[in-house]
Scaffold this active site. Structure first.
Site, short mmCIF file in Angstrom:
data_model
loop_
_atom_site.label_atom_id
_atom_site.label_comp_id
_atom_site.label_asym_id
_atom_site.label_seq_id
_atom_site.Cartn_x
_atom_site.Cartn_y
_atom_site.Cartn_z
N ASN A 62 27.79 39.13 31.16
CA ASN A 62 28.20 38.35 30.21
C ASN A 62 27.04 36.88 30.99
O ASN A 62 27.92 36.23 32.27
CB ASN A 62 29.16 36.97 30.17
CG ASN A 62 28.83 35.72 29.77
OD1 ASN A 62 28.15 35.62 29.01
ND2 ASN A 62 29.66 34.58 28.97
N LYS A 115 25.01 34.32 30.20
CA LYS A 115 25.22 32.53 29.96
C LYS A 115 23.33 32.53 29.85
O LYS A 115 22.96 32.89 29.32
CB LYS A 115 25.80 32.20 31.25
CG LYS A 115 27.28 33.01 31.07
CD LYS A 115 28.43 32.19 32.25
CE LYS A 115 29.74 32.66 32.10
NZ LYS A 115 30.44 32.19 33.09
N HIS A 132 34.10 31.62 23.70
CA HIS A 132 34.30 31.88 25.14
C HIS A 132 34.44 29.90 25.70
O HIS A 132 34.70 29.26 24.91
CB HIS A 132 32.40 31.72 26.02
CG HIS A 132 32.65 32.42 27.29
ND1 HIS A 132 32.59 30.72 27.79
CD2 HIS A 132 32.81 32.95 28.02
CE1 HIS A 132 32.77 30.81 29.35
NE2 HIS A 132 32.72 32.66 29.71
N GLU A 172 33.70 28.16 27.74
CA GLU A 172 32.82 27.61 27.29
C GLU A 172 32.11 27.33 26.60
O GLU A 172 31.66 25.42 26.09
CB GLU A 172 31.13 27.62 28.49
CG GLU A 172 31.82 27.96 29.59
CD GLU A 172 30.62 29.22 30.47
OE1 GLU A 172 29.80 29.96 30.10
OE2 GLU A 172 31.37 29.01 31.47
N GLU A 193 40.73 35.18 29.80
CA GLU A 193 40.13 34.56 30.28
C GLU A 193 40.10 33.49 31.01
O GLU A 193 41.25 32.43 30.52
CB GLU A 193 38.44 34.29 30.08
CG GLU A 193 37.11 35.98 30.19
CD GLU A 193 36.03 35.40 30.11
OE1 GLU A 193 35.30 36.49 31.05
OE2 GLU A 193 35.62 34.76 29.15
N GLY A 244 34.08 31.20 37.74
CA GLY A 244 32.93 30.60 37.99
C GLY A 244 33.53 29.82 39.02
O GLY A 244 32.22 29.14 39.76
N SER A 298 35.96 35.16 38.00
CA SER A 298 34.99 35.61 38.86
C SER A 298 35.57 36.85 39.57
O SER A 298 35.85 37.67 40.29
CB SER A 298 35.80 34.73 39.62
OG SER A 298 35.76 33.33 39.50
P1 PGA Z 1 32.73 34.55 36.51
O1 PGA Z 1 32.38 33.78 34.03
O2 PGA Z 1 32.42 35.83 35.98
O3 PGA Z 1 31.42 33.72 36.84
O4 PGA Z 1 34.20 33.43 36.50
C1 PGA Z 1 33.43 34.99 33.63
C2 PGA Z 1 32.66 34.54 32.10
O5 PGA Z 1 32.31 33.30 32.10
O6 PGA Z 1 32.71 35.43 31.33
#
Ligand code: PGA
Length: 252
Positions: free
Chosen positions: A10, A12, A95, A97, A167, A173, A213
């Site tokens: 992903n 982003k 997601h 976010e 998740e 992140g 992560s």
């Molecule tokens: P990350 O993000 O691997 O940077 O923790 C995962 C995601 O947002 O799908």
């Protein structure tokens, strides 16, 4: 039927069209013989070029969001059929976010899933608890609510074509990952809930990814868990080297 793992990046709000095409051209020969399916959710602006670059390869291109309407006066929004037109085959929906920063509710996500399915885009539905919800012991309650509301009215035959991504928000992140055992427990909970609601056959078929992560160093121990069928990778999917290591985790 064995579940074929899906490893998805992903990106982003990162990468230009040029960066995306360059990455995909280098990625293709490095993952050609990998066992998992390889997905990349790229920015809207890079979709068409990314899909063209990936054509004929095992790399599947998708988007990170869409509007729930077919079309209309929604300035700045993008419809599912536009994503398909640009070459997307899947779309990430719900997601954390989007839920946190753009106030998306389970009800909106449900509408988006239905629209995506109607235009033959494969939805990846993200679910997961916040740190506070975890500290209050509410993980299962939150997952159950997200799954039941986001998937309201979805038929078994539709659900088996989808992907669920567990998740935990506190792991996205942050560099903090669930332990493989804890992630397994949460995945098992999701699969059991699906079995109760849509039947065991559906639950046995659906791909449930872990996200938060994921790195080359922890992917193997996560993928060894029986209910973890893939990973959704943010930060570590931006570097070709680390993404290739993650996809080819089993050959290390
Ligand atoms: P990350 O993000 O691997 O940077 O923790 C995962 C995601 O947002 O799908």
């Amino acid at each position: 039927m064995a579940r074929v793992p899906v490893i998805a990046g992903n990106w982003k709000m990162y990468k230009t069209i040029g960066d995306s095409v360059d990455f995909i051209k280098k990625l293709i020969p490095l993952v050609e013989t990998s066992q998992p399916k390889v997905y990349l959710a790229v920015p809207f602006t890079a979709l068409k070029a990314a899909a063209d670059a990936a054509k004929g390869s095992k790399v599947v291109i998708g988007a990170q969001n869409m509007n729930d309407a077919t079309e209309g006066a929604f300035t700045g929004e993008i419809a599912g059929k536009m994503l398909v037109d640009a070459g997307a085959q899947f779309v990430i929906l719900g997601h954390s976010e989007r839920r946190q920063l753009f106030k998306e509710t389970n009800e909106i996500i449900n509408k988006k899933i239905k629209r995506a399915l109607s235009v033959k885009l494969q939805p990846i539905l993200c679910v997961g608890e916040t740190l506070q919800e975890r500290e209050n012991g509410k993980m299962e309650e939150v997952l159950q609510e997200q799954l039941s509301k986001s998937l309201d009215g979805i038929l078994s035959a539709q659900l088996t074509t989808m992907i669920i991504a567990y998740e935990p928000v506190w792991a996205i992140g942050t560099g903090k990952t669930s332990t493989p055992e804890d992630a397994q427990a949460m995945h098992h909970f999701c699969r059991e809930f699906i079995a109760k609601t849509w039947g065991k056959e559906t639950a046995d078929q659906i791909i449930i990814q872990y996200g938060g992560s994921v790195k080359p160093e922890n992917v193997k121990s996560l993928m060894e868990q029986p209910d973890i069928d893939g990973v959704l990778v943010g930060g570590a999917s931006l570097s070709l080297e680390s993404f290739v290591k993650i996809v080819n985790y089993s050959s290390d």
